[in-house]
Scaffold this motif. Structure first.
Motif, mmCIF file in Angstrom:
data_model
loop_
_atom_site.group_PDB
_atom_site.id
_atom_site.type_symbol
_atom_site.label_atom_id
_atom_site.label_comp_id
_atom_site.label_asym_id
_atom_site.label_seq_id
_atom_site.Cartn_x
_atom_site.Cartn_y
_atom_site.Cartn_z
ATOM 1 N N GLU A 45 42.715 64.841 41.551
ATOM 2 C CA GLU A 45 41.365 64.634 42.078
ATOM 3 C C GLU A 45 40.324 64.410 40.990
ATOM 4 N N HIS A 46 40.697 64.613 39.737
ATOM 5 C CA HIS A 46 39.733 64.535 38.651
ATOM 6 C C HIS A 46 39.781 63.247 37.836
ATOM 7 N N ILE A 47 40.870 62.505 37.897
ATOM 8 C CA ILE A 47 41.028 61.391 36.969
ATOM 9 C C ILE A 47 41.885 60.291 37.584
ATOM 10 N N ARG A 48 41.432 59.033 37.397
ATOM 11 C CA ARG A 48 42.180 57.893 37.930
ATOM 12 C C ARG A 48 42.025 56.688 37.015
ATOM 13 N N LEU A 49 42.924 55.726 37.204
ATOM 14 C CA LEU A 49 43.033 54.573 36.318
ATOM 15 C C LEU A 49 43.212 53.299 37.138
ATOM 16 N N LEU A 50 42.503 52.226 36.729
ATOM 17 C CA LEU A 50 42.716 50.886 37.275
ATOM 18 C C LEU A 50 43.010 49.940 36.121
ATOM 19 N N ILE A 51 44.028 49.106 36.272
ATOM 20 C CA ILE A 51 44.335 48.067 35.289
ATOM 21 C C ILE A 51 44.174 46.727 35.992
ATOM 22 N N LEU A 52 43.181 45.958 35.580
ATOM 23 C CA LEU A 52 42.847 44.696 36.228
ATOM 24 C C LEU A 52 43.083 43.555 35.252
ATOM 25 N N ASN A 53 43.994 42.662 35.605
ATOM 26 C CA ASN A 53 44.329 41.547 34.725
ATOM 27 C C ASN A 53 44.650 40.337 35.595
ATOM 28 N N TYR A 54 43.625 39.553 35.922
ATOM 29 C CA TYR A 54 43.829 38.478 36.904
ATOM 30 C C TYR A 54 42.825 37.341 36.731
ATOM 31 N N ASP A 55 43.143 36.238 37.364
ATOM 32 C CA ASP A 55 42.237 35.102 37.544
ATOM 33 C C ASP A 55 42.224 34.767 39.022
ATOM 34 N N LEU A 56 41.035 34.743 39.611
ATOM 35 C CA LEU A 56 40.879 34.337 41.007
ATOM 36 C C LEU A 56 40.168 32.991 41.072
ATOM 37 N N ARG A 57 40.437 32.261 42.156
ATOM 38 C CA ARG A 57 39.780 30.957 42.316
ATOM 39 C C ARG A 57 38.295 31.118 42.656
ATOM 40 N N GLU A 58 37.936 32.273 43.224
ATOM 41 C CA GLU A 58 36.527 32.546 43.524
ATOM 42 C C GLU A 58 36.283 34.041 43.554
ATOM 43 N N ASP A 59 35.026 34.438 43.340
ATOM 44 C CA ASP A 59 34.670 35.856 43.331
ATOM 45 C C ASP A 59 34.811 36.465 44.727
ATOM 46 N N LEU A 60 35.092 37.754 44.749
ATOM 47 C CA LEU A 60 35.123 38.510 45.999
ATOM 48 C C LEU A 60 34.197 39.715 45.866
ATOM 49 N N ILE A 61 33.738 40.225 46.986
ATOM 50 C CA ILE A 61 32.964 41.463 47.002
ATOM 51 C C ILE A 61 33.683 42.450 47.915
ATOM 52 N N VAL A 62 33.967 43.634 47.400
ATOM 53 C CA VAL A 62 34.655 44.665 48.171
ATOM 54 C C VAL A 62 33.791 45.915 48.179
ATOM 55 N N LYS A 63 33.583 46.490 49.343
ATOM 56 C CA LYS A 63 32.831 47.732 49.461
ATOM 57 C C LYS A 63 33.721 48.894 49.058
ATOM 58 N N SER A 64 33.304 49.628 48.040
ATOM 59 C CA SER A 64 34.149 50.710 47.532
ATOM 60 C C SER A 64 34.254 51.851 48.543
ATOM 61 N N PRO A 65 35.472 52.324 48.807
ATOM 62 C CA PRO A 65 35.644 53.472 49.708
ATOM 63 C C PRO A 65 35.496 54.797 48.968
ATOM 64 N N GLU A 66 35.260 54.749 47.653
ATOM 65 C CA GLU A 66 35.224 55.973 46.844
ATOM 66 C C GLU A 66 33.905 56.082 46.090
ATOM 67 N N VAL A 67 32.808 56.055 46.831
ATOM 68 C CA VAL A 67 31.495 56.186 46.200
ATOM 69 C C VAL A 67 31.252 57.663 45.892
#
Length: 311
Positions: A45-67
């Motif tokens: 519950e105290h620590i998390r990791l995201l590794i993002l390595n990508y190319d998309l054809r267009e931007d996206l917007i996602v509403k975070s479920p972890e505010v």
């Protein structure tokens, strides 16, 4: 922990938007949307990791479920650290309090190569002997005002990042291995930040932060032109004292020293990779006196430019 509880909640939303699924905590970007991967790990519950390595054809917007509420999490955002995507980009890490990111909207930009670590401020505080914390670290860990610091990535940090991103580890030990590496990364960064002595710290606002970074990028794009603080401050619509103060607070160095470091790094690259002569490099980077260029190069690299080019 169940497998589902170890997956950051943003990944299922992203997979849904891309009409794909998560496998082993990894979202593979479908060819119709682009290429690359997004992976994530919730260690506890105290620590998390995201590794993002990508190319998309267009931007996206996602509403975070972890505010998280302000003051909850501290973000360590590593940029340009994934080896195959580094190129000429500068590997660095941003360290930000949660007050710098409060809107709950996650922009999924068309290109991203980052490693994001979020750690609970109180959990981090519990790991340290806080009786000896300097004011800067105290302010960061208290997480009560908008602060952001940037540090360049040095070899020992890059080694840890490489292990997190690419070292093969069997699933039995995966979460344990990654958590240990992540916590070591954070510890090493705090040790570097501890060397900074600036006090007091000034709360940042997004407008000032954007201006400082815009001017920083412009300065590094014109390494042949030494910066003039009064001109840059005027461009930023700040007093010279405020501009210098915020620049040092964010980057941990004076503007000219920061500029000179990158200038000499570029000189070293031109000597080694482009095979230019010492004179060509010196004049290209705005040195009118080659003896001075040689002296400054030696101060930063530890050897004369001619010797460096031959090594």
């Amino acid at each position: 922990m169940s497998p589902d509880s170890t997956v950051p909640k943003i990944l299922p939303l992203l997979a849904q938007r891309l009409s794909t699924v998560i496998q082993n905590r990894i979202v593979v970007i479908p060819e119709t949307f682009g290429s690359g991967t997004c992976s994530g790990y919730v260690f506890n519950e105290h620590i998390r990791l995201l590794i993002l390595n990508y190319d998309l054809r267009e931007d996206l917007i996602v509403k975070s479920p972890e505010v998280m509420p302000p003051g909850k999490m501290i973000l360590f955002k590593f940029q340009n650290v994934i080896p195959e995507t580094q190129g000429a980009n500068r590997p660095s890490v941003l360290i930000a309090t949660s007050h710098m990111q409060t809107d709950g909207v996650v922009p999924i930009h068309s290109h991203r190569s980052t490693l994001n670590i979020e750690i609970d401020a109180q959990y981090l505080k519990s790991l340290l002997d806080t009786s000896h914390l300097p004011p800067l670290l105290q302010s960061l860990i208290e997480n009560t005002q908008p602060l952001l610091f940037e540090e360049m990535i040095f070899p020992s940090l890059q080694t840890l990042v490489d292990a997190i991103v690419s070292e093969p580890v069997e699933e039995t030990f995966k979460l344990f291995f990654l958590r240990v590496k992540v916590e070591e990364l954070i510890c090493r960064l705090l040790m570097v930040l501890k060397k900074r002595d600036q006090t007091p710290l000034y709360a940042l606002n997004p407008h000032d932060l954007e201006i400082i970074y815009t001017i920083r990028d412009q300065m590094l794009a014109r390494l042949e032109t030494p910066p003039v603080i009064e001109e840059l401050a005027r461009q930023a619509h700040m007093s010279s004292s405020k501009f210098k103060r915020l620049f040092r607070q964010i980057f941990g160095d004076s503007l000219f020293s920061y500029y000179q470091t990158f200038r000499i790094k570029e000189a070293a690259r031109l000597l080694k990779e482009e095979k230019l002569s010492v004179a060509e490099v010196g004049y290209r980077l705005g040195f009118t006196n080659l003896s001075h260029f040689s002296k400054v190069f030696h101060e930063h690299i530890g050897t004369k430019p001619k010797q460096y080019s031959r090594s």
